[in-house]
Design an enzyme around this catalytic site. Sequence first.
Site, PDB file in Angstrom:
ATOM      1  N   ARG A   1     -44.740  22.353 -69.860  1.00 46.09           N
ATOM      2  CA  ARG A   1     -44.890  22.696 -68.449  1.00 46.09           C
ATOM      3  C   ARG A   1     -46.313  22.546 -67.930  1.00 46.09           C
ATOM      4  NH1 ARG A   1     -40.872  27.943 -68.619  1.00 46.09           N
ATOM      5  NH2 ARG A   1     -39.041  26.650 -68.984  1.00 46.09           N
TER       6      ARG A   1
ATOM      7  N   ALA B   1     -35.239  42.102 -73.179  1.00 42.40           N
ATOM      8  CA  ALA B   1     -35.987  42.838 -74.208  1.00 42.40           C
ATOM      9  C   ALA B   1     -35.557  44.305 -74.234  1.00 42.40           C
ATOM     10  CB  ALA B   1     -37.481  42.714 -73.964  1.00 42.40           C
TER      11      ALA B   1
ATOM     12  N   GLY C   1     -34.207  44.539 -69.055  1.00 47.10           N
ATOM     13  CA  GLY C   1     -34.115  43.079 -69.149  1.00 47.10           C
ATOM     14  C   GLY C   1     -33.639  42.749 -70.554  1.00 47.10           C
TER      15      GLY C   1
ATOM     16  N   HIS D   1     -44.805  31.247 -62.735  1.00 53.94           N
ATOM     17  CA  HIS D   1     -43.477  31.483 -63.297  1.00 53.94           C
ATOM     18  C   HIS D   1     -43.457  32.540 -64.399  1.00 53.94           C
ATOM     19  CE1 HIS D   1     -39.480  30.528 -64.688  1.00 53.94           C
ATOM     20  NE2 HIS D   1     -39.922  30.217 -65.884  1.00 53.94           N
TER      21      HIS D   1
HETATM   22  C1  LIG Z   1     -36.136  31.868 -62.405  1.00 53.80           C
HETATM   23  C2  LIG Z   1     -36.445  32.047 -63.851  1.00 53.80           C
HETATM   24  C3  LIG Z   1     -35.760  31.322 -64.807  1.00 53.80           C
HETATM   25  C4  LIG Z   1     -36.050  31.479 -66.156  1.00 53.80           C
HETATM   26  N1  LIG Z   1     -35.350  30.762 -67.082  1.00 53.80           N
HETATM   27  C5  LIG Z   1     -35.614  30.920 -68.382  1.00 53.80           C
HETATM   28  C6  LIG Z   1     -34.879  30.209 -69.360  1.00 53.80           C
HETATM   29  O1  LIG Z   1     -34.001  29.432 -69.053  1.00 53.80           O
HETATM   30  N2  LIG Z   1     -35.193  30.414 -70.670  1.00 53.80           N
HETATM   31  C7  LIG Z   1     -36.173  31.270 -71.057  1.00 53.80           C
HETATM   32  O2  LIG Z   1     -36.406  31.432 -72.254  1.00 53.80           O
HETATM   33  N3  LIG Z   1     -36.858  31.990 -70.139  1.00 53.80           N
HETATM   34  C8  LIG Z   1     -36.610  31.843 -68.821  1.00 53.80           C
HETATM   35  N4  LIG Z   1     -37.324  32.551 -67.902  1.00 53.80           N
HETATM   36  C9  LIG Z   1     -38.232  33.611 -68.354  1.00 53.80           C
HETATM   37  C10 LIG Z   1     -37.430  34.840 -68.753  1.00 53.80           C
HETATM   38  O3  LIG Z   1     -36.360  35.004 -67.868  1.00 53.80           O
HETATM   39  C11 LIG Z   1     -38.254  36.121 -68.758  1.00 53.80           C
HETATM   40  O4  LIG Z   1     -39.457  35.926 -69.409  1.00 53.80           O
HETATM   41  C12 LIG Z   1     -37.501  37.232 -69.457  1.00 53.80           C
HETATM   42  O5  LIG Z   1     -36.212  37.362 -68.919  1.00 53.80           O
HETATM   43  C13 LIG Z   1     -38.235  38.548 -69.377  1.00 53.80           C
HETATM   44  O6  LIG Z   1     -37.435  39.537 -69.952  1.00 53.80           O
HETATM   45  P1  LIG Z   1     -37.966  41.025 -70.142  1.00 53.80           P
HETATM   46  O7  LIG Z   1     -36.860  41.800 -70.708  1.00 53.80           O
HETATM   47  O8  LIG Z   1     -39.250  40.989 -70.883  1.00 53.80           O
HETATM   48  O9  LIG Z   1     -38.334  41.528 -68.681  1.00 53.80           O
HETATM   49  P2  LIG Z   1     -37.459  41.612 -67.325  1.00 53.80           P
HETATM   50  O10 LIG Z   1     -36.186  40.889 -67.400  1.00 53.80           O
HETATM   51  O11 LIG Z   1     -38.417  41.269 -66.242  1.00 53.80           O
HETATM   52  O12 LIG Z   1     -37.071  43.118 -67.214  1.00 53.80           O
HETATM   53  C14 LIG Z   1     -37.996  44.107 -66.863  1.00 53.80           C
HETATM   54  C15 LIG Z   1     -37.296  45.428 -66.797  1.00 53.80           C
HETATM   55  O13 LIG Z   1     -38.279  46.450 -66.689  1.00 53.80           O
HETATM   56  C16 LIG Z   1     -37.937  47.334 -65.636  1.00 53.80           C
HETATM   57  N5  LIG Z   1     -39.179  47.905 -65.147  1.00 53.80           N
HETATM   58  C17 LIG Z   1     -40.334  47.274 -64.837  1.00 53.80           C
HETATM   59  N6  LIG Z   1     -41.280  48.161 -64.507  1.00 53.80           N
HETATM   60  C18 LIG Z   1     -40.709  49.380 -64.620  1.00 53.80           C
HETATM   61  C19 LIG Z   1     -41.169  50.704 -64.407  1.00 53.80           C
HETATM   62  N7  LIG Z   1     -42.422  50.950 -64.052  1.00 53.80           N
HETATM   63  N8  LIG Z   1     -40.298  51.717 -64.589  1.00 53.80           N
HETATM   64  C20 LIG Z   1     -39.008  51.495 -64.980  1.00 53.80           C
HETATM   65  N9  LIG Z   1     -38.532  50.260 -65.209  1.00 53.80           N
HETATM   66  C21 LIG Z   1     -39.375  49.221 -65.020  1.00 53.80           C
HETATM   67  C22 LIG Z   1     -37.172  46.490 -64.649  1.00 53.80           C
HETATM   68  O14 LIG Z   1     -36.375  47.307 -63.853  1.00 53.80           O
HETATM   69  C23 LIG Z   1     -36.372  45.608 -65.611  1.00 53.80           C
HETATM   70  O15 LIG Z   1     -35.219  46.307 -66.018  1.00 53.80           O
HETATM   71  C24 LIG Z   1     -37.056  32.385 -66.548  1.00 53.80           C
HETATM   72  C25 LIG Z   1     -37.752  33.101 -65.579  1.00 53.80           C
HETATM   73  C26 LIG Z   1     -37.471  32.912 -64.254  1.00 53.80           C
HETATM   74  C27 LIG Z   1     -38.272  33.651 -63.251  1.00 53.80           C
END
Ligand SMILES: Cc1cc2nc3c(=O)[nH]c(=O)nc-3n(C[C@H](O)[C@H](O)[C@H](O)COP(=O)(O)OP(=O)(O)OC[C@H]3O[C@@H](n4cnc5c(N)ncnc54)[C@H](O)[C@@H]3O)c2cc1C
Length: 702
Positions: A393, A95, A93, A464
């Site tokens: 929110r 991050a 993702g 969410h």
């Molecule tokens: C519909 C929607 C709209 C949003 N809009 C906004 C916005 O406009 N602005 C904003 O700031 N935030 C927004 N958010 C929140 C934001 O999108 C998320 O908080 C953020 O993208 C999370 O990013 P991340 O990299 O932490 O995790 P994620 O994007 O959830 O990525 C997780 C990753 O971990 C991997 N993974 C998980 N478990 C495992 C495992 N056990 N083994 C291997 N891989 C694994 C997955 O495959 C994925 O690649 C929104 C959320 C939603 C649901």
Amino acid sequence: MATKKTEEIIEAAKKTAKKVAVKAAQVALDAAEAVVNAAAEKIQEANIPVITPKDAKIPEGPLELKWTNYKNHQKLVNPANKRRLDVIVVGTGLAGASAAASLAEMGFNVLNFCIQDSPRRAHSIAAQGGINAAKNYQNDGDSVYRLYYDTIKGGDYRAREANVYRLAEVSNNIIDQCVAQGVPFAREYGGLLDNRSFGGAQVSRTFYAKGQTGQQLLLGAYSALSRQIGKGKVKMYTRYEMLDIVLVADENGEKRARGIIARNLVTGRIERFFAHAVVVGSGGYGNTFFLSTNAMASNGSAAMQMYRHGALFANPCYAQIHPTCIPKHGDFQSKLTLMSESLRNDGRIWVPKKLEDAKRLQAGEIKGRDIPEEDRDYYLERRYPAFGNLVPRDVASRAAKERCDKGYGVNNTGLAVFLDFSDAIQRLGKDVVAQKYGNLFQMYEKIVDEDPYENPMMIFPAIHYTMGGIWVDYELQTSVKGLFCIGEANFSDHGANRLGASALMQGLADGYFVLPYTIQNYLSDQIGVPRMSTDLPEFAAAEKAVQDKIDRLMAIQGKRSVDSIHKELGLIMWDFVGMGRTAEGLKEGIKKIDAIKKEFWTNVYIPGTADHLNNELEKALRLADFIEIGRLMAVDALHREESCGGHFREEYQTPEGEALRQDDKFSYVGCWKYMGEDQEPQLIKEPLDYEFTERKTRNYKN
Ligand SMILES: Cc1cc2nc3c(=O)[nH]c(=O)nc-3n(C[C@H](O)[C@H](O)[C@H](O)COP(=O)(O)OP(=O)(O)OC[C@H]3O[C@@H](n4cnc5c(N)ncnc54)[C@H](O)[C@@H]3O)c2cc1C
């Protein structure tokens, strides 16, 4: 001799005396009990371990110099040594992808894992509305301090000051980085980047790319990642799911994260991977509620694996309910759809003023557009004049629930409010509204089969985002050495409530600008550690435990599908651990979750076998952890006897129904330590002593 009258008087006096004596005794008893309770609380308090700012590695000095001081004094790894160090990054993702790309660019060898068939399909791609930064392009009074202040206040003063300030500080770097990558942010006519407003702020600081900001940012991170894959610095493992973390003790007996066990989701093969450090960016656990706005594969299993190995789980009860989601329309639905918060820039939220109009809407006899202006209750504008439709929110969600609970809901279930663009269309014209939000309107129409340009959208709150997560120190390191956690998976900088457009900011801050520094402070001590063989007994034992768990699940062969049990868990979570929580309800919820756990482990049915692609097995492994997380959320919510941000305990509210914090008792991060299967977790507190910010009651009215 006493007359009858005198006797009566004496009798009455005796009764009164008795009553007074009983009351006095009761008062004395209550006072004694209060003293005993206070003493018991003190003893209990004394037994609760505390995390100090030193443990959390918060740098000394003024708020605005902490990060600079840290960077000036941290240990570095020189280029030749970087080549000798391997880092596992779980997640692609925003991050994970930004961290993997940055670490590889710096010279580390990165192994990057994700569940999806491409890094680009991580849940982050769904993010719609935008990303915050304190650029002040609008010249509307924004600054790093103001972004910091809004974020701390928005989180109801339950986040660390030092972390939040750093987040606001690096926010501007993120925009520069993404523009350099070619992310097509929306621009003004003159060429400058455009901004819009999000909840909890009175300035416009949200950078966006139509309603697809997450997708565009992820494409930017993905291109940086792809470059490193091409150069051989990142080895990409798609369709691999981490099922455990491997810890190996060092020469002093201290356990350190040294690798992971992952299942190849296509072949079913379980494999072992070594690295000098493990970084987890696995996203949030909102899907505990079954129905949420999260991607279907979003899960909390990686967090639970860390937790079981001793990483603390912080503030699990802080979950965000987003006010603008398309309402649930049936019992066979597996997903909820978000309508971005950006829509609240121009959309106005209302319900009918008259109950009879609400009833006619519910019966399908009239449409929203049929209700005249004077009969509409723009309840957010009425209750919160200063912020209006742009209140945070948690506030907007509770206000919607309040109206629906009173019978003013506008769809057939009575669980929806209107989000209306008629004003904006009149003011700006349909074309401008379409330019700004076109894809969101189209999405709404496809799902609801109604044209939102003609009739107001219907929306309702839904789960969410999870502010809770794995506890990390200032360096983003968990309580396990060598194990780092980034993005939504950590307990983050959002306190009890995240402001819109701050998750993308935090995920990219962690991956591009914080971890690349802080991880070096750890790795600089690891340069002498040679690569370890995955034949070590620690790897073999971890693999065996994973295999045993899978075998146990496959052997149950019960009668219920994974989804049917998950759906039941979700309903319990929504009813008992959802928008309004009470002590009684939470206790009931815990009992019900315990019963679900039993049902799951005795009656789940997983078809097929474990040695090839098996979606049901994947879901079952994740559900086993959602059940544990759900319980932990309830336990945390029960212990936190206050309302703050998204955590609303109905017993603690102001006469106007606003959240009532108890700063004297609960101004701390509630961290939970795993004590073994079916054992109650132990509470550890990280006090939040506010040095630089005055804590106030959140006010969005004036
Ligand atoms: C519909 C929607 C709209 C949003 N809009 C906004 C916005 O406009 N602005 C904003 O700031 N935030 C927004 N958010 C929140 C934001 O999108 C998320 O908080 C953020 O993208 C999370 O990013 P991340 O990299 O932490 O995790 P994620 O994007 O959830 O990525 C997780 C990753 O971990 C991997 N993974 C998980 N478990 C495992 C495992 N056990 N083994 C291997 N891989 C694994 C997955 O495959 C994925 O690649 C929104 C959320 C939603 C649901």
